[in-house]
Scaffold this active site. Structure first.
Site, PDB file in Angstrom:
ATOM      1  N   ASP A   1       0.870  -1.170   0.000  1.00  0.00           N
ATOM      2  CA  ASP A   1       0.000   0.000   0.000  1.00  0.00           C
ATOM      3  C   ASP A   1       0.916   1.232   0.000  1.00  0.00           C
ATOM      4  O   ASP A   1       2.105   1.119   0.341  1.00  0.00           O
ATOM      5  CB  ASP A   1      -0.860  -0.065   1.274  1.00  0.00           C
ATOM      6  CG  ASP A   1      -1.506   1.253   1.591  1.00  0.00           C
ATOM      7  OD1 ASP A   1      -2.212   1.781   0.717  1.00  0.00           O
ATOM      8  OD2 ASP A   1      -1.297   1.760   2.716  1.00  0.00           O
TER       9      ASP A   1
ATOM     10  N   ASP B   1      -0.031   5.022   1.141  1.00  0.00           N
ATOM     11  CA  ASP B   1      -0.157   5.948   2.267  1.00  0.00           C
ATOM     12  C   ASP B   1      -0.046   5.218   3.611  1.00  0.00           C
ATOM     13  O   ASP B   1      -0.742   4.230   3.846  1.00  0.00           O
ATOM     14  CB  ASP B   1      -1.491   6.690   2.188  1.00  0.00           C
ATOM     15  CG  ASP B   1      -1.574   7.533   0.927  1.00  0.00           C
ATOM     16  OD1 ASP B   1      -1.338   8.743   1.008  1.00  0.00           O
ATOM     17  OD2 ASP B   1      -1.846   6.958  -0.142  1.00  0.00           O
TER      18      ASP B   1
HETATM   19 MG   LIG Z   1      -2.509   3.040   3.801  1.00  0.00          MG
END
Ligand SMILES: [Mg+2]
Length: 209
Positions: free
Chosen positions: A9, A11
């Protein structure tokens, strides 16, 4: 050699920030968007609906503000060590993000990421229109990109790393789903919880070359 794929992922996993909050700061709506992002990452609300309403708060931010946003991005400790180790062992690194191509297209190549997908922000007259362009990268899309990249590379082992509720589908689609810097719901459902906020902690889990 084991063909393998590591998908992160973006962020709060690849980077320390939530990019949408940094962009919202440029609209003077950082705190409001941060609270909504937090709820989405805990899995309390529908991701796509939440993203659309948070992106609406970005309406009017000039495209030129992205330079300031990019300056504030902080890569997660250990990220280049992890990516180098994956490459040394013949693996591929993918990033799939509910965030935005406008930022990831700059950061991902700098960090050595091989493939990435994110959302796109619609622009009109050199400013954000407050809409997302095209299909939203949600939990199902993240899992789908992991499967696609694994199939393209004939990878027999996949590792997914994430912190938010929208990462859970790709984590369960992977051979090994790692909760990193993660929300309680994500920690509870992961195969393994990585404790330190340091991505080099993942290196011992990679297949050997
Ligand atoms: Mg995230």
């Amino acid at each position: 050699m084991t063909r393998f794929l590591v998908v992160l992922d973006a962020d709060s996993t690849l980077i320390r920030n939530e990019v949408i909050e940094l962009i919202a700061d440029e609209a003077g709506r950082g705190a409001e968007v941060a609270a909504a992002t937090e709820a989405a990452m805990r899995g309390e609300v529908d991701f796509a609906a939440s993203l659309r309403s948070r992106v609406a708060a970005l309406r009017g931010v000039p495209v030129s503000a992205f330079a300031r946003v990019l300056e504030r991005i902080e890569p997660t400790p250990g990220v280049t060590d992890l990516i180098d180790a994956v490459h040394e062992r013949g693996g591929t690194v993918g990033v799939v993000s509910g965030g935005f191509h406008e930022v990831l297209d700059v950061i991902a190549p700098r960090l050595g990421v091989d493939v990435w997908r994110a959302n796109r922000l619609a622009v009109a007259d050199e400013a954000l229109s407050g809409e997302v362009e095209g299909d939203i990268v949600d939990a199902a899309a993240k899992a789908s990109w992991l499967r696609t990249w694994a199939a393209e590379r004939d990878a027999s082992v996949t590792i997914a790393i994430g912190d938010g509720a929208n990462d859970l589908q790709m984590m369960s689609a992977a051979t090994l789903g790692l909760a990193f810097n993660a929300k309680p719901k994500v920690r509870a459902d992961a195969d393994l919880v990585v404790g330190p906020v340091d991505l080099s902690a993942v290196i011992p889990l990679l297949p050997r070359a």
